[in-house]
Structures are given as structure tokens and as C-alpha cells.
Design an enzyme around this catalytic site. Structure first.
Site, mmCIF file in Angstrom:
data_model
loop_
_atom_site.group_PDB
_atom_site.id
_atom_site.type_symbol
_atom_site.label_atom_id
_atom_site.label_comp_id
_atom_site.label_asym_id
_atom_site.label_seq_id
_atom_site.Cartn_x
_atom_site.Cartn_y
_atom_site.Cartn_z
ATOM 1 N N VAL A 62 0.832 -1.199 0.000
ATOM 2 C CA VAL A 62 0.000 0.000 0.000
ATOM 3 C C VAL A 62 0.873 1.258 0.000
ATOM 4 O O VAL A 62 0.557 2.237 -0.687
ATOM 5 C CB VAL A 62 -0.996 -0.015 1.177
ATOM 6 C CG1 VAL A 62 -1.840 1.248 1.193
ATOM 7 C CG2 VAL A 62 -1.897 -1.243 1.089
ATOM 8 N N GLY A 65 2.094 1.665 -3.498
ATOM 9 C CA GLY A 65 0.979 2.100 -4.337
ATOM 10 C C GLY A 65 0.594 3.547 -4.092
ATOM 11 O O GLY A 65 0.402 4.322 -5.032
ATOM 12 N N GLU A 66 0.497 3.934 -2.816
ATOM 13 C CA GLU A 66 0.107 5.311 -2.507
ATOM 14 C C GLU A 66 1.188 6.297 -2.927
ATOM 15 O O GLU A 66 0.884 7.401 -3.384
ATOM 16 C CB GLU A 66 -0.207 5.483 -1.023
ATOM 17 C CG GLU A 66 -0.697 6.875 -0.710
ATOM 18 C CD GLU A 66 -1.429 6.993 0.617
ATOM 19 O OE1 GLU A 66 -1.816 8.122 0.949
ATOM 20 O OE2 GLU A 66 -1.619 5.976 1.304
ATOM 21 N N SER A 67 2.448 5.911 -2.792
ATOM 22 C CA SER A 67 3.539 6.796 -3.220
ATOM 23 C C SER A 67 3.434 7.081 -4.716
ATOM 24 O O SER A 67 3.537 8.234 -5.142
ATOM 25 C CB SER A 67 4.892 6.159 -2.899
ATOM 26 O OG SER A 67 5.039 5.985 -1.506
ATOM 27 N N SER A 70 -0.095 9.006 -5.487
ATOM 28 C CA SER A 70 -0.092 10.394 -5.023
ATOM 29 C C SER A 70 0.781 11.283 -5.896
ATOM 30 O O SER A 70 0.392 12.402 -6.242
ATOM 31 C CB SER A 70 0.405 10.476 -3.576
ATOM 32 O OG SER A 70 -0.521 9.888 -2.714
#
Length: 144
Positions: A62, A65-67, A70
Site C-alpha cells: 500500500v 501504491g500510494e507513493s 499520489s
């Protein structure tokens, strides 16, 4: 070396270079290879990101993925605007105990106020490990 789009906000490039993507990104060993609004690519080592039984921690998927999601959304938002995550989910398909995890982020929808990306994590053999979907709210940067 990270590949940036030609029209990327110079302030965002400076922040990315000077912080190496931020403190958590550094701790996780994430290395960005390509960053655009439509497609971004990064790797993360399994070593140092395992949970107690030796598998790559699900939360590490996660974080990767978020890095990617975003930053891709922030690039799409453009100068003077920011991306704020409002939704993220992950489905884990396979586990991994060694090597690198490869994150490949693709835009699903790039609007004026929302950006949604799908990030697929694979192992060194190209097997899908997890799929993350993230939506960011795009807004003007707060005044200092």
C-alpha cells in the site's frame, strides 16, 4: 535515475529530489524510475519490509501504491495545486519473501478535481502480487 515529464512543476521536482520522495519512501527503499500523470514506475526491496513470518508486509504494498498514485496525481494537478488522497484499497494476490517489488501505476481517470490510478505490484518474475486503486482530490495549494 527518475524520468520526469518536461512540463513538471520545478518546485515539485525540487521537493522530490531533495527529499527523495519523503521520509517513509526513503525508509522503505522505494526508488522512482518514471513519474508522469499517466504512468509511473518504482521499485521497493522486500528486504527490510517483511512482516513477522518473513513475507513482504501487506502495508508495504500500500505504501508503494500510494507513493506512486499520489505523485502521479500531484503531477496531473499541476503548479500551485496539490493532490490529497481520499480513498485507497488493495487486493493481495501472492506473497513474496525476497527480491524487488515493481510498482506500475496507470491513470484510470484524470479530471479537474479527482484523479484515480491503479497500481499493480509484481515480483522479479512479473507475477502479480497486489493491485492498489487510489483516488486523490486535487485542490489549490493552501496559502502559507
Amino acid at each position: 535515475m527518475t524520468e520526469f515529464p518536461a512540463n513538471l512543476d520545478p518546485k515539485l521536482i525540487e521537493r522530490l529530489v531533495t527529499t527523495q520522495g519523503g521520509q517513509l519512501t526513503q525508509k522503505m527503499g522505494i526508488v522512482f524510475e518514471k513519474l508522469t500523470a499517466e504512468e509511473s514506475i518504482a521499485t521497493m526491496p522486500v528486504e527490510g519490509n517483511r512482516q513477522v513470518i518473513g513475507l513482504l508486509h501487506g502495508g508495504a504494498h500500500v505504501v508503494l501504491g500510494e507513493s506512486l498514485g499520489s505523485l502521479s496525481a500531484a503531477i496531473h494537478a499541476g503548479p500551485g495545486r496539490i493532490a490529497v488522497g481520499i480513498e485507497i484499497n488493495a487486493s493481495h494476490s501472492k506473497s513474496v519473501t525476497e527480491g524487488l517489488v515493481h510498482g506500475h501505476c496507470r491513470a484510470l481517470s484524470l479530471g479537474r478535481t479527482l484523479a484515480t490510478h491503479e497500481i499493480v505490484m509484481t515480483d522479479d518474475s512479473g507475477r502479480r502480487l497486489s493491485t492498489v486503486r487510489m483516488t486523490n482530490f486535487l485542490r489549490d495549494m493552501p496559502q502559507e
